[in-house]
Scaffold this active site. Structure first.
Site, mmCIF file in Angstrom:
data_model
loop_
_atom_site.group_PDB
_atom_site.id
_atom_site.type_symbol
_atom_site.label_atom_id
_atom_site.label_comp_id
_atom_site.label_asym_id
_atom_site.label_seq_id
_atom_site.Cartn_x
_atom_site.Cartn_y
_atom_site.Cartn_z
ATOM 1 N N ASP A 63 -69.771 2.504 -2.417
ATOM 2 C CA ASP A 63 -70.625 1.975 -1.369
ATOM 3 C C ASP A 63 -71.531 3.127 -0.904
ATOM 4 O O ASP A 63 -71.286 4.286 -1.262
ATOM 5 C CB ASP A 63 -69.711 1.488 -0.239
ATOM 6 N N ASP A 78 -73.777 3.353 2.658
ATOM 7 C CA ASP A 78 -73.779 3.651 4.094
ATOM 8 C C ASP A 78 -72.365 3.832 4.628
ATOM 9 O O ASP A 78 -71.507 2.960 4.469
ATOM 10 C CB ASP A 78 -74.465 2.522 4.875
HETATM 11 O O1 C5P Z 1 -74.291 0.632 1.937
HETATM 12 P P1 C5P Z 1 -73.527 -0.401 2.733
HETATM 13 O O2 C5P Z 1 -73.138 -1.590 1.909
HETATM 14 O O3 C5P Z 1 -72.420 0.188 3.504
HETATM 15 O O4 C5P Z 1 -74.635 -0.901 3.819
HETATM 16 C C1 C5P Z 1 -74.362 -1.836 4.787
HETATM 17 C C2 C5P Z 1 -74.090 -1.264 6.150
HETATM 18 O O5 C5P Z 1 -75.289 -1.189 6.902
HETATM 19 C C3 C5P Z 1 -73.171 -2.185 6.917
HETATM 20 O O6 C5P Z 1 -71.886 -1.646 7.016
HETATM 21 C C4 C5P Z 1 -73.825 -2.387 8.285
HETATM 22 O O7 C5P Z 1 -73.010 -1.979 9.365
HETATM 23 C C5 C5P Z 1 -75.076 -1.557 8.245
HETATM 24 N N1 C5P Z 1 -76.234 -2.327 8.731
HETATM 25 C C6 C5P Z 1 -77.063 -1.771 9.660
HETATM 26 N N2 C5P Z 1 -78.142 -2.483 10.132
HETATM 27 C C7 C5P Z 1 -78.402 -3.706 9.652
HETATM 28 C C8 C5P Z 1 -77.580 -4.274 8.667
HETATM 29 C C9 C5P Z 1 -76.491 -3.544 8.222
HETATM 30 O O8 C5P Z 1 -76.829 -0.641 10.101
HETATM 31 N N3 C5P Z 1 -79.435 -4.358 10.108
HETATM 32 MG MG MG Z 2 -70.645 1.028 4.002
#
Ligand code: C5P
Ligand code: MG
Length: 275
Positions: free
Chosen positions: A27, A29
């Site tokens: 993954d 983030d």
């Molecule tokens: O790379 P990863 O799959 O972890 O990316 C998704 C993450 O981004 C989620 O865990 C979520 O908390 C975060 N997110 C965010 N802002 C958004 C949508 C998702 O910070 N608008």
């Molecule tokens: Mg993540």
């Protein structure tokens, strides 16, 4: 670790098979990037876009409101994935619509990344460089924004040829202005579908039945579902937030759980042993 002996046996088996049988699926983030630094949250790929170069104040406000509503749901230990699914689609869809309205310019993304608080975990260079050196494919599977993710790893000088990315990519018009997002939306809890439709077809990942999987969400556990005939799969979960509430579930779900660990030390040690 729930079962130390299983972890040890898996690592031994991976070592015997060697780097040629291994693939790493991670993954992005809050897994490859830090969760926090000096007590402050580090920006996710979506939050890197929260920069006046790209979006206005009203959009910032709306995105923060959505984050305050939906992030607690994403990590809520008392709700099932089934319950979270439609709400995650709602969150991502609303944010992507807001971003499209802002007419984001492709040529300003690199500057927004440079100005952001994003940071890869300590030891990231050893991790990325080691995998590249041993020609072990690294599949980064992210529900974040692919264009931003690429820029983060490029600016950190670790976008090596063994890196493959599945993520939400922006679709720009011929003048370089954001007009849509490409393909099927990827959110935290539908990575299985992406794994089956995209990862399963990647030629570079074929014939590598051993998988080291890294994630920070329970949804990340499905990232290896596209691997055909997996032999040894070792999963490592970074538990960053809501630690006490989620510890038991994480220990029951991942082989190794790292609690508030902002480094790549454990994955690096395992990889060093395998190779
Ligand atoms: O790379 P990863 O799959 O972890 O990316 C998704 C993450 O981004 C989620 O865990 C979520 O908390 C975060 N997110 C965010 N802002 C958004 C949508 C998702 O910070 N608008
Ligand atoms: Mg993540």
């Amino acid at each position: 670790m729930r079962e130390r002996s299983r972890v040890e046996e898996t690592i031994y088996a991976m070592q015997r098979a060697g780097a040629g049988s291994l693939q790493v699926i991670s993954d992005f983030d809050m897994t490859l990037t830090r969760f926090a630094h000096n007590g402050k949250r580090v920006a996710t790929t979506h939050n890197i876009l929260d920069n006046r170069l790209l979006i206005n104040e009203d959009c910032t406000k709306k995105m923060r409101e959505l984050l305050n509503i939906y992030y607690p749901i994403e990590i809520d230990a008392s709700r099932s994935v089934e319950e979270k699914l439609p709400l995650m689609v709602e969150w991502w869809t609303k944010v992507h619509e807001l971003l499209i309205q802002q007419k984001i310019r492709k040529d300003l993304l690199a500057q927004a990344v440079r100005e952001s608080s994003t940071m890869l975990r300590d030891g990231y260079k050893v991790f990325f460089d080691g995998l590249a050196e041993h020609q072990v494919p690294l599949l980064i599977f992210s529900a974040g924004v692919g264009d931003v993710l690429e820029e983060v790893i490029r600016q950190n000088h670790v976008f090596h040829p063994n890196v493959h990315i599945i993520s939400n990519y922006m679709d720009f018009d011929h003048t370089g202005v954001l007009r849509a997002f490409k393909g099927q939306l990827i959110h935290t809890f539908n990575k299985r579908e992406g794994a089956l439709s995209h990862a399963a077809g990647l030629r570079e990942l074929q014939g590598r039945p051993n998988v080291l999987l890294l994630g920070d969400s329970l949804g990340d556990l499905t990232m290896a579902d596209g691997v055909s005939e997996p032999q040894n799969v070792l999963t490592i979960g970074f538990l960053n937030d809501q630690v006490e509430e989620r510890k038991e579930t994480y220990i029951n779900s991942f082989d190794i759980v790292l609690v508030k660990d902002e480094t790549m030390d454990v994955p690096n040690a395992i990889f060093r042993y395998i190779t």
